[in-house]
Design an enzyme around this catalytic site. Structure first.
Site, PDB file in Angstrom:
ATOM      1  N   ASN A   1       0.853  -1.196   0.000  1.00 22.75           N
ATOM      2  CA  ASN A   1       0.000   0.000   0.000  1.00 22.75           C
ATOM      3  C   ASN A   1       0.889   1.247   0.000  1.00 22.75           C
ATOM      4  O   ASN A   1       2.109   1.144   0.051  1.00 22.75           O
ATOM      5  CB  ASN A   1      -0.954  -0.016   1.196  1.00 22.75           C
ATOM      6  CG  ASN A   1      -0.202  -0.093   2.507  1.00 22.75           C
ATOM      7  OD1 ASN A   1       0.484   0.839   2.887  1.00 22.75           O
ATOM      8  ND2 ASN A   1      -0.309  -1.225   3.196  1.00 22.75           N
TER       9      ASN A   1
ATOM     10  N   LYS B   1     -10.670  -4.545  18.883  1.00 25.57           N
ATOM     11  CA  LYS B   1      -9.278  -4.985  19.027  1.00 25.57           C
ATOM     12  C   LYS B   1      -8.824  -5.031  20.481  1.00 25.57           C
ATOM     13  O   LYS B   1      -7.715  -5.462  20.764  1.00 25.57           O
ATOM     14  CB  LYS B   1      -8.340  -4.067  18.226  1.00 25.57           C
ATOM     15  CG  LYS B   1      -8.633  -4.069  16.742  1.00 25.57           C
ATOM     16  CD  LYS B   1      -7.436  -3.628  15.934  1.00 25.57           C
ATOM     17  CE  LYS B   1      -7.814  -3.533  14.466  1.00 25.57           C
ATOM     18  NZ  LYS B   1      -6.693  -3.773  13.575  1.00 25.57           N
TER      19      LYS B   1
HETATM   20  O1  C5P Z   1      -8.121  -3.047  11.234  1.00 25.28           O
HETATM   21  P1  C5P Z   1      -7.402  -1.823  10.776  1.00 25.28           P
HETATM   22  O2  C5P Z   1      -6.342  -2.115   9.752  1.00 25.28           O
HETATM   23  O3  C5P Z   1      -8.289  -0.711  10.334  1.00 25.28           O
HETATM   24  O4  C5P Z   1      -6.674  -1.290  12.098  1.00 25.28           O
HETATM   25  C1  C5P Z   1      -5.709  -0.301  12.081  1.00 25.28           C
HETATM   26  C2  C5P Z   1      -4.834  -0.405  13.285  1.00 25.28           C
HETATM   27  O5  C5P Z   1      -4.473  -1.755  13.551  1.00 25.28           O
HETATM   28  C3  C5P Z   1      -3.515   0.293  13.063  1.00 25.28           C
HETATM   29  O6  C5P Z   1      -3.067   0.735  14.326  1.00 25.28           O
HETATM   30  C4  C5P Z   1      -2.642  -0.804  12.488  1.00 25.28           C
HETATM   31  O7  C5P Z   1      -1.270  -0.523  12.692  1.00 25.28           O
HETATM   32  C5  C5P Z   1      -3.103  -1.998  13.277  1.00 25.28           C
HETATM   33  N1  C5P Z   1      -3.024  -3.277  12.530  1.00 25.28           N
HETATM   34  C6  C5P Z   1      -2.135  -4.250  12.939  1.00 25.28           C
HETATM   35  N2  C5P Z   1      -2.108  -5.462  12.275  1.00 25.28           N
HETATM   36  C7  C5P Z   1      -2.931  -5.704  11.248  1.00 25.28           C
HETATM   37  C8  C5P Z   1      -3.850  -4.713  10.829  1.00 25.28           C
HETATM   38  C9  C5P Z   1      -3.866  -3.500  11.486  1.00 25.28           C
HETATM   39  O8  C5P Z   1      -1.356  -4.021  13.877  1.00 25.28           O
HETATM   40  N3  C5P Z   1      -2.894  -6.859  10.629  1.00 25.28           N
END
Ligand code: C5P
Length: 409
Positions: free
Chosen positions: A211, A343
């Site tokens: 990304n 989370k």
């Molecule tokens: O679920 P989402 O990607 O929207 O969540 C964003 C947050 O979760 C951010 O703080 C990102 O760094 C963390 N994240 C993570 N591992 C993942 C996906 C997101 O630590 N696989």
């Protein structure tokens, strides 16, 4: 206690009205035990007499690159080697541009180019000049090279306007330097793990899914935490960005590598900040050889979920204070609230991205969502937001564990 005892500080003064404050700045640095040498630009000499700084620093003030007498005593290269830290205060818009360009046509710029010491700048200028895209770009370049940007502050300006552009007060600059040089800021002794940047999920030896994350926010937070004295580990995906000074950096590529690197370092940490844009999915297969194209017009790619690093760390029995980010294109705070619960994390910082927002160095806001409610930081550029966030997190840590108890641990 002399908190800067034995530190050799090279102060570069440039041509802004705030130059007059450098007399007090030099006095305070000396009172903290620092050795101070002063380099002034021609513009600075219009605002304050070199003799004043000479009397206060106890050292000859240098103004010229081509001064044979001065070069015979301590040449510009020796001056650059002598310094433990270079501070440019006030740093005018022109000085920032010149440092960003790597000019070497006056003594101060040359010393900044020739030194291996960390450099800090305290910008001071009219608010419109500070907000100008050219200045923004110069600040971003300097930050990327690891230069500490101290201030500026909001308030009344000498030009009669009000806004961001005032030089930080000398006493505050001294506190910044004490934090930078001795690691004795409000987060001294606190271990912090930060994730930043994108991940790359390999398809074959030459292709990957990824990304556009620049890593800027995570790197800015790592720099701000280190400046506050924290012991910072930055687990970074592939970004072309130099490490902030004093930060341990671990480079990884995939989400699973990022999780392994974080898990290996999280024990004993008090704070985990997940800014990384982790790929939610990875290809089921990682082909050993380059995947060949076929005659078919379409081709399916099977993906599988990656581990959620933030949720994994938040679920640990020894979980530190956990902070996540929620970048959304709309309804950010509502999403942030549900993400925080889903989370199981302590705080979620919500920001709006897309439609030209959230990328690069434009001013934006961060809404920090906690169990107790919400607080909005900014609008400010990412480095200022990072500083505000670290101040907020310092308060959160203090509220959980009083500093006296922390010292006992
Ligand atoms: O679920 P989402 O990607 O929207 O969540 C964003 C947050 O979760 C951010 O703080 C990102 O760094 C963390 N994240 C993570 N591992 C993942 C996906 C997101 O630590 N696989």
């Amino acid at each position: 206690m002399e908190r800067l005892a034995g530190q050799r500080i090279l102060l570069g003064i440039t041509g802004g009205i705030a130059a007059y404050k450098c007399a007090e700045f030099v006095r305070l640095l000396r009172a903290e035990g620092a050795e101070v040498r002063v380099v002034m630009t021609a513009g600075a000499c219009e605002f304050i007499a070199p003799l004043t700084l000479q009397a206060l620093s106890g050292e000859r003030v240098r103004t010229d690159l081509l001064d044979t007498d001065a070069e015979a005593a301590m040449g510009h290269i020796e001056l650059a080697r002598w310094a433990d830290h270079v501070v440019v205060a006030p740093a005018t818009a022109d000085t920032l541009a010149r440092l960003a360009q790597g000019r070497a046509d006056d003594l101060l710029a040359t010393v900044c180019l020739a030194t291996a010491a960390p450099i800090a700048v305290a910008p001071a200028m009219n608010r419109v000049m500070w907000d100008h895209p050219a200045t923004r770009a110069n600040i971003a370049t300097l930050e990327d090279r690891g230069t500490a940007i101290l201030g500026p502050e909001q308030g009344d300006q000498a030009c009669g306007e009000t806004g961001a552009g005032r030089m930080r007060e000398p006493a505050m600059l001294v506190e910044d330097l004490v934090g930078l040089l001795t690691g004795s800021g409000p987060l001294a002794g606190v271990r912090v793990v930060i994730t930043a940047g994108p991940t790359r999920e390999p398809l074959d030896p030459v292709r990957y899914l990824s990304n556009y994350s620049s890593g800027r926010m995570g790197f800015a937070i790592a720099a701000a935490a280190a400046r506050a004295g924290a012991d910072v580990t930055l687990v970074a995906g592939p970004v072309d960005r130099p490490s902030p000074p004093g930060v341990e950096r671990v480079d990884i590529e995939s989400a699973r590598e990022m999780l392994a690197a974080v898990e290996a370092r999280i024990s004993g940490s008090e704070l985990f900040i997940a800014t990384a844009a982790v790929a939610d999915y990875r290809p089921v297969e990682h082909a050993a050889d380059k995947i060949k194209k076929t005659d078919e017009g379409e081709r399916a790619l099977r993906l599988t979920r990656n581990p959620d690093i933030l949720a994994t760390i938040a679920a640990r029995a020894d979980a530190p204070l956990t902070v996540g980010f929620a970048a959304e294109t709309g309804d950010v705070v509502a999403y942030a609230r549900s993400k925080r619960e889903a989370k199981g994390v302590d705080l979620i910082c919500a920001n709006t991205v897309g439609h030209g927002r959230g990328f690069g160095d434009v001013a934006s806001t961060l809404t920090v969502v906690s169990a107790g409610g919400e607080r909005t930081l900014g609008p400010a550029r990412k480095d200022a937001l990072a500083r505000e966030l670290i101040a907020l997190l310092t308060d959160e840590l203090d509220a959980r564990c009083r500093p006296a108890e922390r010292l006992k641990q």
